[in-house]
Design an enzyme around this catalytic site. Structure first.
Site, PDB file in Angstrom:
ATOM      1  N   ASP A 155     -27.336 -25.406 -39.480  1.00 51.91           N
ATOM      2  CA  ASP A 155     -27.043 -25.637 -38.236  1.00 51.91           C
ATOM      3  C   ASP A 155     -26.491 -27.053 -37.579  1.00 51.91           C
ATOM      4  OD1 ASP A 155     -26.839 -24.554 -35.575  1.00 51.91           O
ATOM      5  OD2 ASP A 155     -28.733 -23.791 -35.792  1.00 51.91           O
ATOM      6  N   TRP A 191     -21.035 -23.259 -34.499  1.00 55.71           N
ATOM      7  CA  TRP A 191     -20.676 -22.448 -33.296  1.00 55.71           C
ATOM      8  C   TRP A 191     -19.326 -22.541 -32.713  1.00 55.71           C
ATOM      9  CZ3 TRP A 191     -23.701 -27.151 -31.336  1.00 55.71           C
ATOM     10  CH2 TRP A 191     -24.938 -27.215 -32.192  1.00 55.71           C
ATOM     11  N   ASP A 210     -24.288 -18.614 -29.519  1.00 59.54           N
ATOM     12  CA  ASP A 210     -25.141 -17.689 -29.747  1.00 59.54           C
ATOM     13  C   ASP A 210     -24.955 -16.165 -29.128  1.00 59.54           C
ATOM     14  OD1 ASP A 210     -26.205 -19.696 -31.211  1.00 59.54           O
ATOM     15  OD2 ASP A 210     -28.197 -19.662 -30.492  1.00 59.54           O
TER      16      ASP A 210
HETATM   17  C1  GLA Z   1     -28.733 -22.238 -32.952  1.00 65.48           C
HETATM   18  C2  GLA Z   1     -28.248 -21.061 -33.925  1.00 65.48           C
HETATM   19  C3  GLA Z   1     -28.827 -20.106 -33.882  1.00 65.48           C
HETATM   20  C4  GLA Z   1     -30.433 -20.201 -34.307  1.00 65.48           C
HETATM   21  C5  GLA Z   1     -31.008 -21.331 -33.376  1.00 65.48           C
HETATM   22  C6  GLA Z   1     -32.142 -21.703 -34.169  1.00 65.48           C
HETATM   23  O1  GLA Z   1     -28.650 -22.144 -31.732  1.00 65.48           O
HETATM   24  O2  GLA Z   1     -26.825 -21.066 -33.534  1.00 65.48           O
HETATM   25  O3  GLA Z   1     -28.304 -19.123 -34.519  1.00 65.48           O
HETATM   26  O4  GLA Z   1     -30.311 -20.421 -35.928  1.00 65.48           O
HETATM   27  O5  GLA Z   1     -29.899 -22.369 -33.482  1.00 65.48           O
HETATM   28  O6  GLA Z   1     -32.888 -22.795 -33.316  1.00 65.48           O
END
Ligand code: GLA
Length: 400
Positions: A155, A191, A210
């Site tokens: 991440d 993202w 997300d």
């Molecule tokens: C980010 C990621 C999610 C998840 C969260 C965990 O938001 O995009 O998919 O892994 O972190 O905290």
């Protein structure tokens, strides 16, 4: 299907097939985040592995049981990464071994920077300083070699906080991961489409922020991913995020969501609690005929061939780009059922030569068809998914 390297041993004059490192089609499995966020523990994770191995998911190709954020326990005085031993009293190695014992693969999670996303958004105090930054080799060895995890999602919350250079950081991590275990599947979670460099670095990469269990969220990700089709291909995939099937949307919406993830070659990571899902959810997640579109070795991300506002016509060639085997999906984004028509020639099929058609949700076949145009009623927020086999049309709509 796996990437296999053939190389010639000149001295012996023999051809050796090397052990297959990583999948060439999208991975299938489960991930803890959508349902549990940081509230995970070993009982929950074992329960998912038990369910996947027993409920028919394993038979249709689901393999990975992935632990997302929330397992971290900070570091000891020497900087060694700790897991939360309140949540995971038997330890991470034991858990990976348990998952392997079910004939499944185990996945884990970290961050490029020092702090995890959970520390920033989910009040996970133990996530501060638990990210990879400054401990890259040490942590990756621990997670992938000592503990034995086969997948890692990395991440960007900590990386963003420290203003790290993403291409440089993710590339360096890739080299470290490959040097430790070349068979580990590596997911970049930044993202948005990271850039053309990512194809040589990772097996898949998130392309959006997300996902939520709402139809508009699903459609927004479809729209983000659609123009990215040229970047997808065998062994490298646009990751549309973990599935929200079985998490509150209507069955038609779940079917539309699952179908779009399948035809757009996204990794398929279920995000519901596998221990307690409905029969209908399980039927959606284990529709073999729809999964076959996702696992097709050509690995060609479906294209939107017509967009009439809320009504869309999508197609994806299967096996060969011009082999006359095509998946067609009619998508209705509106809140009323609607008729959608399409021309067979636009999907790469010559109708005059006759063709067979399979409805992949109704599980019905029609043969000997010659209609140049087909029309189907598509439910609100729903899809009709067809597999058509016939003679290829003279003009190929899928040429890259
Ligand atoms: C980010 C990621 C999610 C998840 C969260 C965990 O938001 O995009 O998919 O892994 O972190 O905290």
């Amino acid at each position: 299907m796996f990437r296999s390297l053939l190389f010639l041993s000149l001295s012996a004059g023999l051809v050796h097939a090397e052990a297959p490192p990583r999948p060439l089609v999208p991975i299938m499995g489960w991930s803890s985040w959508n349902h549990f966020r940081v509230k995970i523990d070993e009982t929950i994770i074992r329960g998912q592995a038990d369910a996947m191995a027993a409920n028919g998911m394993k038979e249709v190709g689901y393999r990975f049981v992935n632990i997302d954020d929330g397992f971290f326990g900070g570091r000891d005085a020497k900087g060694n990464l700790l897991y939360d031993d309140g949540k995971f009293p038997s330890g991470m190695k034991d858990l990976a071994t348990y998952i392997h014992g079910k004939g499944l693969k185990a996945g884990i999670y970290s961050d490029v920077g020092a702090d995890t996303c959970g520390s920033q958004y989910d009040k996970d105090q133990k996530g501060f300083g638990s990210g990879l930054f400054g401990h890259e080799e040490q942590d990756l060895k621990l997670m992938l070699k000592d503990w034995g995890f086969d997948f890692i999602k990395i991440d960007w919350c900590g990386g963003r906080k420290q203003k790290l250079k993403e291409q440089e950081s993710y590339t360096k991590l890739s080299k470290t991961i490959r040097s430790i275990r070349p068979d580990v599947v590596y997911n970049v979670c930044r993202w948005q489409y990271p850039g053309d460099w990512v194809k040589d670095v990772a097996d898949s990469w998130r392309i959006s922020s997300d996902i939520n269990a709402r139809f508009d969220s699903i459609m927004a990700i479809v729209d983000k991913c659609e123009p990215l089709w040229p970047h997808s291909g065998p062994g490298h995939f646009n990751d549309m995020d973990m599935l929200q099937v079985g998490r509150g949307m209507k069955p038609e919406e779940d079917r539309a969501h699952f179908t779009m993830w399948c035809i757009m070659d996204s990794p398929l990571l279920a995000g519901n609690d596998l221990r307690s899902m409905s029969k209908e959810t399980l039927e959606i997640l284990t529709n073999k005929e729809v999964i076959a579109l996702n696992q097709d070795p050509l690995a060609y991300q479906a294209r939107r061939l017509r967009d009439d506002g809320d009504l869309e016509f999508w197609a994806k060639p299967l096996g060969k780009i011009d082999g006359g085997d095509v998946a067609v999906v009619l998508l209705n984004r509106s809140d009323k059922s609607a008729d959608i028509a399409f021309d067979l020639s636009a999907a790469g099929i010559d109708p005059a030569a006759g063709y067979a058609l399979r409805d992949l949700w109704k599980h019905e076949t029609q043969t000997g068809l010659k209609d140049a145009t087909l029309r189907r009623e598509v439910p609100a927020h729903g899809v009709v998914a067809l597999r058509i086999k016939g003679k290829p049309a003279a003009a190929n709509p899928f040429a890259k």
